[in-house]
Structures are given as structure tokens and as C-alpha cells.
Design an enzyme around this catalytic site. Structure first.
Site, mmCIF file in Angstrom:
data_model
loop_
_atom_site.group_PDB
_atom_site.id
_atom_site.type_symbol
_atom_site.label_atom_id
_atom_site.label_comp_id
_atom_site.label_asym_id
_atom_site.label_seq_id
_atom_site.Cartn_x
_atom_site.Cartn_y
_atom_site.Cartn_z
ATOM 1 N N GLU A 141 57.973 -22.217 -34.842
ATOM 2 C CA GLU A 141 57.576 -23.582 -34.527
ATOM 3 C C GLU A 141 58.711 -24.521 -34.133
ATOM 4 O O GLU A 141 58.501 -25.437 -33.342
ATOM 5 C CB GLU A 141 56.819 -24.181 -35.726
ATOM 6 N N SER A 197 11.323 -8.517 -17.093
ATOM 7 C CA SER A 197 10.794 -9.287 -15.964
ATOM 8 C C SER A 197 11.146 -10.763 -15.996
ATOM 9 O O SER A 197 10.852 -11.480 -15.038
ATOM 10 C CB SER A 197 9.263 -9.144 -15.920
#
Length: 734
Positions: A75, A346
Site C-alpha cells: 500500500e 420458445s
């Protein structure tokens, strides 16, 4: 020149005054985390509270030096020598503010601590400016060790662990004082994104960044070269059963979608979990209650193994109004079936029709709907309609209402499978390729064979998988006149003091279909609900389509009901954990789209729309193009077939409760595959993701759930070695 010098003097005075008047709170009095609250759409009814679950503050001396060095390496390597701020970060923040980019990234540890402990989570330049002054003053007033100690006790490491002591116990079962450099590097990776880099979520990504942290430690002289070379990734404890504040009920899945959306917008887990946010979702409490009631009422007494999902979207904005992905929202058994990739049958035929309309083929055009039929791309493998339905010259609207597979397979072949695919991608907002996730589908084409990247005409009868949320999204595009809006779950975010951090009412939308195409698709769907005996109360006009996916000649695997009014698009799916298991009612009857899913959809729509103004749908088509038989496309080169010709389907099965099934009862053709049927795994409880996959070997159109597989967008794990969809496309679906 004098004016410029004067401006510099004024700027200096301004900075001096701001610095002098900036007060730094006592770190010892800071509340390290605040509860985040998630609300329903009214902004007052609570859905969840996310707060501090696991924290133990420790002194810096109680944190091993290798663990501290790992955090610094990841960091802020220059922490002990910097002035508390990053000048390059300031320039980058200013540039991003001017260009509209992110204000995050590049902060020092002091800045991160200030943001997490003292400031709101407002992602603005003014907040960044305030952060800089506080960081500089904090750095001047406190020792570096004090700042680092408070920072390490403030970080959220994931899995409900706040601070490094809780994280050490959660991930390794040791106190922070005993952390090794290798273990400390695992925790250091988590600081940026705890969930993303949790080694249980993304082992490879976590290890890649772990290696970078160790390399940085070696570069700084904090880890001997020999120790670096000998380093191996340490074993990490499995996740515990904590829900981290996510509700255990179905609303927990809504919370998870909302949090994921905020993360995608740049909010980190520290902000979300401990930032005291007030998150207002788009989900209406009455609509959500209606969804739960519809599922509970219709499924009472039905087999417990059946799974359901319901997603309702406002077509005008994309706001998700109701979301049911299953009864469990967090912990063991949490699977989000609204994100499950399953074959839609479908219910994809409207996209085929939209493609034909774009080609100038009218809904009144007639095509051959006789059954069975063979097509050039599948010689000796006929497509059949269900229940013996056949129509030698039906209009496309009639074929849609009767759900004729032969008509829509042939139409997809005529207009081109790739054109249909592109229309589905645009209508449902799907990516062209799967995003990288570590699965074997990385970079593979969506709605296509993962091996070849090709899409066959069977896309016209639902071969390629979609999610319930995709179908609600795609049909919403038709409902909005062809304008596609991205679905969203979060409408507003404020901090604990009420300051607005985010306000969102939906995107502007993209016109992906011409308005006349959307008009005619909607018109073609207006007879389906009545034909399927799922009309809405009071004769309210609605456009809808059923869908049933066949498993074999006797059984179905998935059933759908999708439909919309101009103000609401709703998709309902039903299936099993394993797509290779047939779906049946308690009485042993086969389930079709117009059966139990249709009943859930009908009850939900009637409940939510009750008392709202009735909205008109198109009463005639506007595209007056081809109305003849059409001209088939040239036959593609033949490809190797892996399945034997189909046999005739049995007669239509017994009707479902509350409906006398129509030709939507697509009894699929029996197929024979060369692969044996593998043992079917079950979904992994507690993941929040559905266990679905590619079509399973030995079962036409079947899929397999695959535990512990990384997910592509929408959560589709992949079964290695499963046959390609083109090998199983021969069965007709409904």
C-alpha cells in the site's frame, strides 16, 4: 506577471487558513465502523443492516513486523518518509476530477486512514481535498507508528473481519503477532478488494497479487532473497458460516445484487461494510411481497426440489422492481436462480421475429409450420412441433401463438442465426464474449458453442442459455419501443449524515430495435396469454411468451413464462438444481411454461398491476413487407453429426392444473448420444450462485450444475468435457 504572483500569494494564504482551521479528531475517539442500512424503494422500509461483526484492536507491538511490512509493501512503501500525502496522487485526483475520471487510487496509508476513519464516503474532489489537509495535519501531529496502528485496526479484510487481529484469526487461526511474511502478504492483498482477492473466491488472482507483494518486500530488503525463493502460498482457513449481515431470506439476494452494483461503481468494501451508508434500492416492497406470495401460493404442495426465479423490471428505466432468486439469501443453501444460465426454449422466439421484421418480413408473412421438417444444416435430424401440431402455411403471428418450432427454426435459418444472436445480445444487454473469470469460457462468445464460437439455427428454439434477469431485460426492451435500459438495483446512496453520494434513475437507453419492429413484436405476442389461459385480470392487455425446454422425449428440464405491459416486464423460470432432472408436478405431470410458471407470472402481474391504469398495446402491425413463403437461405456446409435421427414424440401428456395445455407442450424428440450419462453434482450451498452449466452428456438439451466453478457474467459455471451445444441442438423445444 504581477497578477500571477498575486494569485499565488492568495492561494498560499487560502491554504494556510484552511490548514490552520482544520481540526484532526482524536484517533482514540473515532468510531471505527458504522452500520450500513439497505432500504426498499420507499427509502424508509429497511431490508438489511450491515455492520461490525468481528473486531479486536491491538497495539502495533502486537502485530508481527513481517505482517506490517507486507501491508507497507502493498500500500505505501514510503510511509515512514512521506509527508502523509502523495503528490502524484493529488495531481492524478485533480486531473481525474477535470476529466470525469475516478478520484480514487494512489492514496497513502495516512490518506486511507483519514478517509475510512474521519470522512464521509463521498467520491468527490472536495472530499479528496479535505482528505489531503487532514492527512498532512495528522502526519504532523501524530507519530507514524500511531497512524499505522490505527490504520491496521481500521481496515476491513473481508469475511466480517475488521482490523488485522480479527483477520489473522479469521484467515489463519493465529494472533496478528504470529503472522509470517507469507501470511501477511495474503492479508495485504485483501486491502484493495477483500471479496475479489479472497483466495477462496479467486485462488489464481489472489496468488498472483501475493507474489507481487512478496517481490516488493524483497525489493525493499524486508524479505531475504532466499526466503522469497522458498516462499509458498500459506494454507487459508475455509470461510465460516457468517452472513456478514446479509439477510438469510430471499431479500438477501437483492442486497447482494445491490452491493455488487455499488462495487462495480467504485465503492470499496470498506465503504460499503463500515461506511455508514444509506442505500435505497429500486425494489418495491409491495411488488417483492407479491412475488413471494405468488411463488408460495402456486408451489404449495409441489415437490420441494423444484426451483423458481422471478424478475420484474420497469421497461422505462431498467429499475428492478421485484427480484426472487430463491428462498435463501445468505449462508448455506444460498443460490441465486435469477442468475442461473438455463435454456430458454420458445421464449426466445420474439427475438427471431424481431430479426425477421428488420429484414422486412411481416408478422403476417406465412411460413411452413408442418411437422416434422428437415433443414439443410441438419440432414436426417428433423425438427418437430409438440403435441402433433402442424400448419402448412401459418402466419408468423399464428406460429408464435401456437409456438411452432418448425416455423421458428426455419425462420432463424432464413434470417441467419448470427443476426438473431446479435439481436438477443443487444436487447438483453449481454456482452459479446464472456468476461474473464478463470473459467474455461474466458473470452468465449456469448450464446454460442464454447468450442467453435459458432451459433446454429437452433438459437431460434432456445438452445443457448440465458438467465431469468436476461429475459426480463430483453422483453423490457420490446416493451419500451426498442429502447434498451440496463437493469439496476440502487437508486440512491447517502452517508450517515444524509449527504447524497449517488442518485440514479436509469441510463438514457439505447435504441437497439426500430420502434416499428418493437411495435410488431409486441403485437405478435398479444394472443399468447389468452391462448395459454394466462390472461390478466379485467382483460388487461399483455404481451407474453411461454417457453419449455425438452430433456428427452418424455420430460422437460426448464419452463418459462415471460411477458410485459408498457410499465412492467416479468420473467418467471422453473427447473431443478440439475438440468438433467425432469420437472414434474406433485401429481407426476410434466411442467410446461404455461403451467406452474405461468400461474406464478399471472398471479404476480395481476397483484402488482391491480389499480394501475390500463395501458394499450399495439392493435395492428405497421411493417408491411414480405407476406409470402419467403426464400430459404443457402445451405451451409454440412458438419459432423454426433446424434442419431430423432423418433416421433409421444402424444401430449396430461394437462397441468388450471390450464389445458396448448401446443406449447413441446414433447421433445428422443435423441441418442454416444456419451454416457455422468453422475450429476448438486449446487454448492452458500455461494449465492446457481450451479448450472453447459448441456450435459447423454441428455439432449440438458445442463449440469458444477460446484466450485468460477462464474462467467450471470454466474454460469462450466462443466469441463461437456458436449458442445451444437451436439445437442436437435431436440425441438417450446
Amino acid at each position: 506577471m504581477g497578477a500571477f504572483a498575486g494569485l499565488l500569494v492568495l492561494l498560499g494564504v487560502f491554504v494556510g487558513v484552511v490548514y490552520a482551521t482544520t481540526e484532526v479528531p482524536d484517533p482514540g475517539s473515532v468510531q471505527n465502523s458504522q452500520t450500513t442500512v439497505v432500504y426498499y424503494a420507499d427509502g424508509t422500509t429497511e431490508m438489511a443492516r450491515l455492520g461490525d461483526e468481528n473486531r479486536t484492536n491491538v497495539s502495533l507491538a502486537e502485530i508481527s513486523e513481517p505482517a506490517r511490512q507486507a501491508i507497507l509493501a502493498a500500500e505505501n512503501r514510503n510511509f515512514y518518509s512521506d509527508p502523509g500525502i502523495s503528490f502524484t496522487g493529488i495531481v492524478r485526483a485533480a486531473w481525474n476530477n477535470l476529466t470525469g475520471g475516478s478520484t480514487q487510487g494512489g492514496s497513502t496509508i495516512t490518506q486511507q486512514y483519514v478517509k475510512n476513519a474521519f470522512l464521509t464516503q463521498d467520491q468527490t474532489f472536495s472530499r479528496k481535498f479535505q482528505e489531503l489537509f487532514l492527512a498532512v495535519k495528522l502526519d504532523n501531529q501524530y507519530e507514524k507508528d500511531d497512524i499505522l496502528e490505527n490504520y491496521l485496526n481500521t481496515i476491513y479484510f473481508g469475511r466480517g473481519a475488521y482490523g488485522i487481529e480479527a483477520a489473522a484469526n479469521t484467515y489463519f487461526g493465529v494472533p496478528a503477532a504470529e503472522l509470517t511474511a507469507q501470511q501477511g502478504a495474503v492479508l495485504a492483498v485483501l486491502v484493495r478488494s477483500p471479496s475479489r482477492y479472497d483466495p477462496e473466491n479467486d485462488p489464481q488472482g489472489a496468488q498472483d497479487r501475493w507474489n507481487l507483494v512478496l517481490d516488493a518486500m524483497a525489493d525493499e530488503g524486508w524479505l531475504a532473497d532466499a526466503d522469497r525463493a522458498a516462499s509458498v502460498y500459506p494454507p487459508v482457513l475455509p470461510k465460516a458460516g457468517s452472513t456478514l449481515g446479509i439477510p438469510a431470506g430471499s431479500e438477501g439476494l437483492v442486497v447482494q445484487r445491490a452491493l455488487a452494483e455499488l462495487e462495480a461503481k467504485g465503492y470499496d468494501e470498506q465503504q460499503i461494510r463500515a461506511g455508514g451508508l444509506r442505500i435505497t434500492t429500486t425494489v418495491d416492497k409491495p411488488a417483492q411481497d407479491a412475488a413471494l406470495a405468488a411463488v408460495a401460493d402456486v408451489m404449495e404442495g409441489e415437490p420441494e426440489g423444484l426451483r423458481e426465479a422471478l424478475v420484474a423490471i420497469d421497461p422505462r428505466t431498467g429499475a428492478v422492481r421485484a427480484y426472487y432468486g430463491g428462498p435463501t439469501g445468505a449462508g448455506d443453501g444460498a443460490i441465486d436462480y435469477a442468475q442461473a444460465q438455463r435454456q430458454p426454449g420458445s421464449s426466445v422466439k420474439p427475438y427471431v421475429l424481431a430479426t425477421a421484421l428488420e429484414e422486412g418480413i411481416s408478422v403476417t408473412a406465412r411460413r411452413d409450420g408442418s411437422s416434422p421438417q428437415e433443414f439443410p444444416d441438419r440432414p436426417n435430424l428433423p425438427v418437430r412441433n409438440s403435441g402433433g401440431a402442424s400448419c402448412g402455411s401459418c402466419t408468423l403471428m399464428e406460429a408464435m401463438t401456437r409456438s411452432l418450432n418448425t416455423t421458428y427454426y426455419g425462420l432463424a435459418y432464413e434470417v441467419g442465426a448470427e443476426a438473431v444472436r446479435q439481436n438477443i445480445l443487444e436487447a438483453a444487454g449481454l456482452p459479446e464474449t464472456w468476461a474473464p473469470t478463470g473459467s474455461i469460457l474466458d473470452g468465449k462468445a456469448t450464446l454460442a458453442d464454447p468450442e467453435t464460437g459458432g451459433t446454429g439455427a437452433s438459437i431460434g428454439i432456445g438452445q443457448y442459455e440465458m438467465r431469468p434477469i436476461d429475459q426480463a431485460h430483453g422483453f423490457a426492451t420490446f416493451a419500451s419501443g426498442g429502447v434498451e435500459h440496463e437493469p439496476f438495483f440502487v437508486s440512491r446512496v447517502t452517508d450517515s449524515e444524509g449527504a447524497v453520494l449517488l442518485e440514479f434513475a436509469g441510463d438514457a437507453g439505447d435504441q437497439v430495435f426500430p420502434a416499428d419492429v418493437a411495435n410488431d413484436v409486441t403485437y405478435a405476442l398479444t394472443d399468447v396469454a389468452d391462448y395459454s389461459r394466462r390472461s390478466l385480470a379485467g382483460g388487461r392487455e399483455v404481451a407474453s411468451k411461454t417457453g419449455t425446454q425438452g430433456l428427452n422425449a418424455q420430460d422437460n428440464s426448464d419452463a418459462w413464462m415471460v411477458g410485459y405491459t408498457p410499465s412492467l416486464s416479468t420473467a418467471v423460470w422453473m427447473g431443478n438444481d440439475s438440468p438433467n432432472d425432469p420437472i414434474e408436478t406433485a401429481g407426476g405431470a410434466i411442467i410446461y411454461g404455461s403451467g406452474l410458471p405461468g400461474a406464478i407470472w399471472q398471479q404476480f402481474m395481476d397483484t402488482v398491476l391491480e389499480g394501475t391504469p390500463e395501458e394499450d398495446l399495439p392493435n395492428r402491425p405497421v411493417i408491411r413487407g414480405d407476406t409470402g413463403e419467403g426464400v430459404p437461405a443457402p445451405a451451409p456446409a454440412p458438419r459432423t453429426q454426433t446424434q442419431s435421427p430423432s423418433t416421433s414424440p409421444p402424444s401430449a401428456p396430461a394437462p397441468q392444473p388450471e390450464t389445458d395445455e396448448d401446443t406449447e407442450q413441446d414433447a421433445p424428440d428422443q435423441q441418442t448420444q454416444v456419451q454416457p450419462v455422468p453422475e450429476q453434482p448438486v449446487p454448492v450451498p452458500g455461494t449465492g450462485q446457481p450451479g448450472t452449466g453447459q448441456p450435459g452428456a447423454g441428455q439432449p438439451g440438458g445442463n449440469q450444475p458444477v460446484p466450485n466453478q468460477p462464474s462467467v457474467p450471470g454466474g454460469q459455471p462450466v462443466q469441463p468435457g461437456a458436449p458442445a451445444p451444437d451436439d445437442t441442438e436437435e431436440q425441438p423445444t417450446g
